[in-house]
Design a protein around this motif. Structure first.
Motif, PDB file in Angstrom:
ATOM      1  N   ASN A 206       0.789  -1.241   0.000  1.00  0.00           N
ATOM      2  CA  ASN A 206       0.000   0.000   0.000  1.00  0.00           C
ATOM      3  C   ASN A 206       0.819   1.289   0.000  1.00  0.00           C
ATOM      4  O   ASN A 206       0.258   2.366   0.205  1.00  0.00           O
ATOM      5  CB  ASN A 206      -0.971   0.034   1.203  1.00  0.00           C
ATOM      6  CG  ASN A 206      -1.964  -1.093   1.185  1.00  0.00           C
ATOM      7  OD1 ASN A 206      -2.690  -1.279   0.213  1.00  0.00           O
ATOM      8  ND2 ASN A 206      -1.989  -1.883   2.248  1.00  0.00           N
ATOM      9  N   ASP A 207       2.129   1.210  -0.224  1.00  0.00           N
ATOM     10  CA  ASP A 207       2.936   2.432  -0.241  1.00  0.00           C
ATOM     11  C   ASP A 207       4.176   2.239  -1.114  1.00  0.00           C
ATOM     12  O   ASP A 207       5.303   2.480  -0.679  1.00  0.00           O
ATOM     13  CB  ASP A 207       3.335   2.817   1.185  1.00  0.00           C
ATOM     14  CG  ASP A 207       3.782   4.279   1.286  1.00  0.00           C
ATOM     15  OD1 ASP A 207       3.580   5.038   0.308  1.00  0.00           O
ATOM     16  OD2 ASP A 207       4.334   4.658   2.335  1.00  0.00           O
ATOM     17  N   VAL A 208       3.963   1.811  -2.356  1.00  0.00           N
ATOM     18  CA  VAL A 208       5.068   1.554  -3.277  1.00  0.00           C
ATOM     19  C   VAL A 208       5.475   2.868  -3.934  1.00  0.00           C
ATOM     20  O   VAL A 208       4.768   3.407  -4.783  1.00  0.00           O
ATOM     21  CB  VAL A 208       4.674   0.523  -4.349  1.00  0.00           C
ATOM     22  CG1 VAL A 208       5.856   0.257  -5.277  1.00  0.00           C
ATOM     23  CG2 VAL A 208       4.205  -0.770  -3.696  1.00  0.00           C
ATOM     24  N   THR A 209       6.611   3.421  -3.510  1.00  0.00           N
ATOM     25  CA  THR A 209       7.150   4.663  -4.044  1.00  0.00           C
ATOM     26  C   THR A 209       8.663   4.535  -4.174  1.00  0.00           C
ATOM     27  O   THR A 209       9.262   3.622  -3.579  1.00  0.00           O
ATOM     28  CB  THR A 209       6.832   5.866  -3.121  1.00  0.00           C
ATOM     29  OG1 THR A 209       7.717   5.826  -1.983  1.00  0.00           O
ATOM     30  CG2 THR A 209       5.389   5.852  -2.631  1.00  0.00           C
ATOM     31  N   PRO A 210       9.331   5.446  -4.888  1.00  0.00           N
ATOM     32  CA  PRO A 210      10.800   5.388  -4.977  1.00  0.00           C
ATOM     33  C   PRO A 210      11.500   5.549  -3.633  1.00  0.00           C
ATOM     34  O   PRO A 210      12.648   5.138  -3.481  1.00  0.00           O
ATOM     35  CB  PRO A 210      11.138   6.547  -5.925  1.00  0.00           C
ATOM     36  CG  PRO A 210       9.905   6.727  -6.751  1.00  0.00           C
ATOM     37  CD  PRO A 210       8.770   6.459  -5.806  1.00  0.00           C
ATOM     38  N   ARG A 211      10.832   6.142  -2.650  1.00  0.00           N
ATOM     39  CA  ARG A 211      11.420   6.280  -1.316  1.00  0.00           C
ATOM     40  C   ARG A 211      11.419   4.949  -0.561  1.00  0.00           C
ATOM     41  O   ARG A 211      12.215   4.752   0.357  1.00  0.00           O
ATOM     42  CB  ARG A 211      10.647   7.315  -0.486  1.00  0.00           C
ATOM     43  CG  ARG A 211      10.742   8.735  -0.990  1.00  0.00           C
ATOM     44  CD  ARG A 211       9.951   9.669  -0.088  1.00  0.00           C
ATOM     45  NE  ARG A 211       9.909  11.021  -0.601  1.00  0.00           N
ATOM     46  CZ  ARG A 211      10.842  11.947  -0.390  1.00  0.00           C
ATOM     47  NH1 ARG A 211      11.894  11.645   0.345  1.00  0.00           N
ATOM     48  NH2 ARG A 211      10.720  13.167  -0.893  1.00  0.00           N
ATOM     49  N   TRP A 244       1.257   8.876  -5.496  1.00  0.00           N
ATOM     50  CA  TRP A 244       1.642   7.500  -5.818  1.00  0.00           C
ATOM     51  C   TRP A 244       0.506   6.536  -5.502  1.00  0.00           C
ATOM     52  O   TRP A 244       0.733   5.379  -5.176  1.00  0.00           O
ATOM     53  CB  TRP A 244       2.899   7.102  -5.039  1.00  0.00           C
ATOM     54  CG  TRP A 244       4.053   7.987  -5.312  1.00  0.00           C
ATOM     55  CD1 TRP A 244       4.425   9.081  -4.604  1.00  0.00           C
ATOM     56  CD2 TRP A 244       4.978   7.886  -6.409  1.00  0.00           C
ATOM     57  NE1 TRP A 244       5.523   9.671  -5.178  1.00  0.00           N
ATOM     58  CE2 TRP A 244       5.885   8.962  -6.287  1.00  0.00           C
ATOM     59  CE3 TRP A 244       5.113   6.992  -7.473  1.00  0.00           C
ATOM     60  CZ2 TRP A 244       6.928   9.166  -7.186  1.00  0.00           C
ATOM     61  CZ3 TRP A 244       6.149   7.192  -8.370  1.00  0.00           C
ATOM     62  CH2 TRP A 244       7.044   8.271  -8.223  1.00  0.00           C
ATOM     63  N   ARG A 245      -0.726   7.013  -5.594  1.00  0.00           N
ATOM     64  CA  ARG A 245      -1.854   6.204  -5.128  1.00  0.00           C
ATOM     65  C   ARG A 245      -3.118   6.492  -5.912  1.00  0.00           C
ATOM     66  O   ARG A 245      -3.210   7.462  -6.671  1.00  0.00           O
ATOM     67  CB  ARG A 245      -2.127   6.516  -3.656  1.00  0.00           C
ATOM     68  CG  ARG A 245      -2.630   7.951  -3.432  1.00  0.00           C
ATOM     69  CD  ARG A 245      -2.740   8.289  -1.973  1.00  0.00           C
ATOM     70  NE  ARG A 245      -3.222   9.649  -1.762  1.00  0.00           N
ATOM     71  CZ  ARG A 245      -3.098  10.313  -0.635  1.00  0.00           C
ATOM     72  NH1 ARG A 245      -2.486   9.754   0.387  1.00  0.00           N
ATOM     73  NH2 ARG A 245      -3.564  11.535  -0.501  1.00  0.00           N
ATOM     74  N   ASP A 246      -4.097   5.642  -5.663  1.00  0.00           N
ATOM     75  CA  ASP A 246      -5.459   5.875  -6.084  1.00  0.00           C
ATOM     76  C   ASP A 246      -6.138   6.613  -4.933  1.00  0.00           C
ATOM     77  O   ASP A 246      -6.374   6.029  -3.868  1.00  0.00           O
ATOM     78  CB  ASP A 246      -6.149   4.535  -6.365  1.00  0.00           C
ATOM     79  CG  ASP A 246      -7.635   4.681  -6.653  1.00  0.00           C
ATOM     80  OD1 ASP A 246      -8.104   5.826  -6.768  1.00  0.00           O
ATOM     81  OD2 ASP A 246      -8.328   3.650  -6.750  1.00  0.00           O
ATOM     82  N   ASP A 247      -6.407   7.896  -5.107  1.00  0.00           N
ATOM     83  CA  ASP A 247      -6.935   8.701  -4.004  1.00  0.00           C
ATOM     84  C   ASP A 247      -8.268   8.189  -3.473  1.00  0.00           C
ATOM     85  O   ASP A 247      -8.647   8.504  -2.342  1.00  0.00           O
ATOM     86  CB  ASP A 247      -7.088  10.166  -4.446  1.00  0.00           C
ATOM     87  CG  ASP A 247      -5.748  10.842  -4.655  1.00  0.00           C
ATOM     88  OD1 ASP A 247      -4.767  10.412  -4.033  1.00  0.00           O
ATOM     89  OD2 ASP A 247      -5.682  11.810  -5.449  1.00  0.00           O
ATOM     90  N   ASN A 256      -3.603  -1.182  -5.256  1.00  0.00           N
ATOM     91  CA  ASN A 256      -2.726  -0.130  -4.729  1.00  0.00           C
ATOM     92  C   ASN A 256      -1.272  -0.412  -5.082  1.00  0.00           C
ATOM     93  O   ASN A 256      -0.517   0.494  -5.460  1.00  0.00           O
ATOM     94  CB  ASN A 256      -2.864  -0.025  -3.210  1.00  0.00           C
ATOM     95  CG  ASN A 256      -4.245   0.403  -2.756  1.00  0.00           C
ATOM     96  OD1 ASN A 256      -4.991   1.010  -3.524  1.00  0.00           O
ATOM     97  ND2 ASN A 256      -4.590   0.087  -1.525  1.00  0.00           N
ATOM     98  N   ASP A 257      -0.867  -1.668  -4.942  1.00  0.00           N
ATOM     99  CA  ASP A 257       0.533  -2.039  -5.180  1.00  0.00           C
ATOM    100  C   ASP A 257       0.904  -1.992  -6.654  1.00  0.00           C
ATOM    101  O   ASP A 257       1.954  -1.455  -7.028  1.00  0.00           O
ATOM    102  CB  ASP A 257       0.802  -3.434  -4.621  1.00  0.00           C
ATOM    103  CG  ASP A 257       0.770  -3.467  -3.102  1.00  0.00           C
ATOM    104  OD1 ASP A 257       0.779  -2.389  -2.487  1.00  0.00           O
ATOM    105  OD2 ASP A 257       0.745  -4.576  -2.537  1.00  0.00           O
TER     106      ASP A 257
END
Length: 276
Positions: A206-211, A244-247, A256-257
């Protein structure tokens, strides 16, 4: 005697309708050098950044106040408030691994946040336990492209941090530095394999980002940061970073992923082109 150590620094803003968005105070959490206890204090210093914090100066300022009624401990301008870690950090379950942090390992120290609001204390404990449960399951079912968790850092039988294997840099740092070309296809395939492993376990990141993707020395990609990871179908406690999400998403779902990973791939293609 050891020096006091700054642990957290937060810029608080007012969210009430009448003054929405206005600066209110700086919240500071520090470890006292003499007692080792954590203390929370709030100060009105609009221009102060984390780099500007001088604990001795702030404490001296509080003690020197003579005029007018003295604010209570933990109030803005008042004396530091001793933090009861039992309020914000959960107890370590008997089955969980605890380890001592070492210099060659990374410790994710868990933040307390705005300690002055007791309404958030249980939510903080629940969030920490949620992440700890995921990491403990991953300890038993590891994956080469998921961060290696070694155990919890514990104080007074409470979980205060997670001890993890260290890695070279985040994917975002690599993109900003624009060093040698990155094999984008290889990186995305590795994170896709990590997500599939999580999904097989019944979780979504649920939080796949470059960070939240790190690179080893050989550019092997590793998925990190599981404070948004929850079982499929659960209501999101935190969720994905904006952009980076579906709001519209309110639950932990595989969409989400895969959406996050697709956005990461687009981001990488802009930085490194079609390099595989």
């Amino acid at each position: 005697m050891a020096e006091s150590e700054l642990l957290e620094f937060h810029r608080a803003i007012d969210r009430s309708e009448s003054t929405k968005g206005m600066y209110v105070y700086r919240a500071i959490l520090y470890r006292d050098g003499a007692s080792g206890g954590r203390f929370y204090m709030r100060v009105f210093r609009p221009g102060m950044s984390k780099a500007d914090v001088d604990l001795e100066d702030l404490l001296a300022e509080v003690k020197s106040q003579q005029a007018g009624p003295c604010p209570g401990a933990g109030d803005v301008g008042g004396e530091p408030l001793l933090v009861d870690i039992a309020q914000v950090f959960p107890k370590l379950p008997p089955s969980f691994m605890s380890v001592e942090p070492q210099a060659d390992l990374y410790v994710k120290k868990l933040e307390i946040g705005l300690y002055d609001n007791p309404a958030f204390h249980k939510a903080r404990r629940d969030a920490i336990m949620s992440e700890a449960n995921v990491l403990e399951e991953l300890r038993r079912r590891p994956h080469p492209h998921i961060v290696k968790y070694l155990g919890c850092m514990v104080e007074h039988s409470r979980i205060v941090g997670f001890v993890l294997e260290p890695y070279k840099q985040t994917l975002l740092q690599r993109c900003l530095a624009k060093e040698t070309p990155l094999k984008v296809g290889r990186c995305i395939a590795q994170i896709a394999a990590a997500l599939a492993h999580l999904h097989d376990m019944g979780y979504c990141h649920n939080d796949v980002t470059p960070r939240n993707i790190m690179l080893k020395e050989d550019d092997t990609a590793v998925l990190i940061d599981f404070d948004s990871c929850q079982r499929m179908g659960e209501t999101l406690l935190k969720g994905t970073a904006a952009g980076w999400r579906d709001d519209a998403s309110r639950t932990s779902v595989v969409k989400n992923d895969w959406l996050g990973l697709a956005l990461v791939e687009n981001f990488l293609r802009k930085s490194f082109g079609a390099n595989e």
